[in-house]
Design a protein around this motif. Structure first.
Motif, short mmCIF file in Angstrom:
data_model
loop_
_atom_site.label_atom_id
_atom_site.label_comp_id
_atom_site.label_asym_id
_atom_site.label_seq_id
_atom_site.Cartn_x
_atom_site.Cartn_y
_atom_site.Cartn_z
N GLY A 45 156.20 43.26 120.05
CA GLY A 45 156.55 42.59 118.77
C GLY A 45 157.95 42.97 118.47
O GLY A 45 158.71 41.97 118.42
N VAL A 46 158.37 44.14 118.43
CA VAL A 46 159.48 44.48 118.01
C VAL A 46 160.52 44.34 119.07
O VAL A 46 161.72 43.72 118.77
N ALA A 47 160.20 44.30 120.21
CA ALA A 47 161.28 44.32 121.57
C ALA A 47 161.49 42.73 121.48
O ALA A 47 162.66 42.21 121.69
N ALA A 48 160.36 41.71 121.21
CA ALA A 48 160.55 40.49 121.38
C ALA A 48 161.63 39.96 120.29
O ALA A 48 162.07 38.98 120.51
N LEU A 49 161.49 40.59 119.24
CA LEU A 49 162.42 40.22 117.90
C LEU A 49 163.70 40.62 118.48
O LEU A 49 164.60 39.70 117.90
N VAL A 50 163.93 41.73 118.65
CA VAL A 50 165.42 42.22 118.91
C VAL A 50 165.82 41.37 120.21
O VAL A 50 167.21 40.86 119.86
N SER A 390 163.35 46.93 112.00
CA SER A 390 162.84 48.26 112.26
C SER A 390 161.93 48.57 110.85
O SER A 390 160.72 48.93 110.94
N VAL A 391 162.63 48.10 110.00
CA VAL A 391 162.26 48.49 108.61
C VAL A 391 160.88 47.66 108.21
O VAL A 391 160.18 48.14 107.56
N MET A 392 161.00 46.31 108.48
CA MET A 392 159.81 45.58 108.34
C MET A 392 158.73 45.95 109.15
O MET A 392 157.65 45.98 108.71
N ALA A 393 158.73 46.32 110.37
CA ALA A 393 157.72 46.95 111.11
C ALA A 393 157.13 48.32 110.45
O ALA A 393 155.88 48.46 110.81
N LEU A 394 158.05 49.08 110.20
CA LEU A 394 157.59 50.34 109.58
C LEU A 394 156.78 50.06 108.36
O LEU A 394 155.68 50.51 108.03
N ILE A 395 157.39 49.22 107.60
CA ILE A 395 156.72 48.72 106.13
C ILE A 395 155.15 48.24 106.50
O ILE A 395 154.30 48.58 105.98
N PHE A 396 155.25 47.16 107.53
CA PHE A 396 153.99 46.54 107.84
C PHE A 396 152.75 47.72 108.27
O PHE A 396 151.86 47.76 107.64
#
Length: 420
Positions: A45-50, A390-396
């Motif tokens: 998910g993070v890779a796709a967003l980046v 990154s912050v969004m993924a960590l908060i989730f």
């Protein structure tokens, strides 16, 4: 302040238990599998967003650089398409605060033919300085051969392919508005030698542009000393409307000032909407991945209920158990985020070979320049966006750990051990 800090830092005991729970035992292989899937899901998910956001940013930036680099930040266009007293207007434009450069320009759609092939073209009459600015995009030939009074031109690479033209060949440019004769208007046809071939990188430009000195364009179009427009560059393209507002008022009724935002409004607005839509959709993918962390922690808490009860009887506090399970789930999300960033950057670095490989395997043209405007897949990574992702993924990930952690910390050891 010290008490708050100590609540956030794990003691050696808490860290030992957290590490133990991150690596479930033999009887908990299913929990380990779900945790592994959670990590991979967050990573993807993070890779796709980046990847998607970097490509979208690159597409917009490359398109902006190439369009604005060739056409300037704004155009001063005369009513009727012909600016007769252009020297005075040009001087007025150059004196406008915030304007860094301005130059006369002629742009006219015509036809070109070679060996029976006919293509629609856009003849551009440029000053020597503007012609020299094409040098970084030159593929073959010499721009120095484009001089006033000579029948030489520079053409786009796609146009050269479509016409089958090479350096030194002579193309015929047809101007339908020719000279009037007793037998009617005879189209004006002039042969020009191809002295240079360039590739801007925007398909629409490379398949249509024919560049020549402005004096030659005036002669071809039979417009005397007139020009079609003035190309303007400002110190800040985002403030171009504000900078040129006084100029637009002075030229009211004589000429119209059109900035790049207005000229390309449809294209850039569509890109902005698509960019927001892709961010929202891919953020949902990260959110779904985080739910896997939630489910794996819930299963872990259920599997470790007896262990939790024993830890409580040995003196472990509710806060300790809360920190243990929050750390266990949060680290899965953190590792997935880091792995996703690495995967995204690797993909972006090798994006062109990857696109070519997929094209070979699938047999499909994934990046058709005639559709995508640009000849290559662009990329421009924004550090701020990467930080937000990154912050969004960590908060989730952190939020997903709260329910299982509170559930574990609220375990009543008496009730658990009574039925064991």
């Amino acid at each position: 302040m010290t008490d708050k800090a100590s609540c956030l830092i794990l003691s050696p005991f808490e860290w030992t238990i957290a590490k133990r729970y991150m690596l479930p035992g033999r009887g908990e292989a299913f929990i380990a599998l779900v945790a592994g899937i959670s990590l991979v899901a967050v990573m993807l998910g993070v890779a796709a967003l980046v990847i998607v956001m970097s490509v979208m940013n690159g597409f917009r930036a490359e398109l902006f650089d190439k369009i604005v680099g060739l056409n300037g930040h704004a155009l001063v266009q005369a009513y009727g398409g012909r600016l007769d007293n252009w020297e005075r207007v040009l001087e007025d434009v150059r004196k406008t605060p915030g304007v860094t450069s301005a130059s006369p320009l002629i742009e006219q759609p015509l036809l070109a033919s070679y060996n029976g092939r006919v293509e629609a073209i856009l003849v551009r009459g440029n000053t020597d300085e503007d012609i020299a600015a094409i040098q970084p995009n030159l593929k073959a030939g010499r721009l120095s051969e484009l001089e006033a009074g000579t029948s030489t031109v520079a053409i786009g690479a796609r146009l050269a392919e479509n016409l089958g033209v090479r350096l030194g060949d002579t193309i015929t440019i047809i101007n339908p508005q020719g000279r009037s004769t007793p037998f009617g208007t005879v189209p004006r046809q002039i042969g020009y030698t191809v002295a240079a071939i360039f590739e801007i990188g925007v398909y629409d430009y490379d398949q249509a542009f024919v560049v020549m000195p402005i004096e030659n364009a005036q002669q071809l179009l039979l417009i005397g000393d007139s020009i079609g427009m003035i190309e303007v560059t400002t110190e800040d393209p985002d403030r171009v409307g504000e900078i040129l507002a006084p100029l637009a008022q002075r030229l009211a009724g004589q000429a119209i000032v059109t900035d790049w935002k207005t000229i390309n409004a449809t294209l850039f607005e569509a890109l902005a909407v698509e960019r927001v839509a892709m961010f929202v959709v891919l953020s949902i993918i990260v959110l779904v991945a985080v739910f896997n962390i939630l489910s794996s922690l819930i299963m872990l808490v259920r599997a470790k209920t007896r262990d939790i009860a024993i830890l409580r009887t040995m003196g472990a506090t509710r806060t300790s158990l809360l920190k243990i399970f929050v750390t266990t789930g949060f680290l899965i999300g953190a590792l997935g985020t880091i792995a996703g960033l690495i995967l995204g950057f690797v993909f972006l670095y090798f994006r062109q070979p990857i696109v070519r490989f997929i094209e070979v395997v699938s047999g499909q043209n994934l990046w058709d320049p005639s559709i995508r405007f640009l000849t290559e897949l662009p990329s421009r990574t924004d550090p701020v966006e990467v930080t937000v992702i990154s912050v969004m993924a960590l908060i989730f990930s952190f939020l997903a750990t709260l329910y299982p952690a509170f559930k574990a910390s609220g375990t009543d050891p008496v009730q658990v051990l009574r039925y064991e």
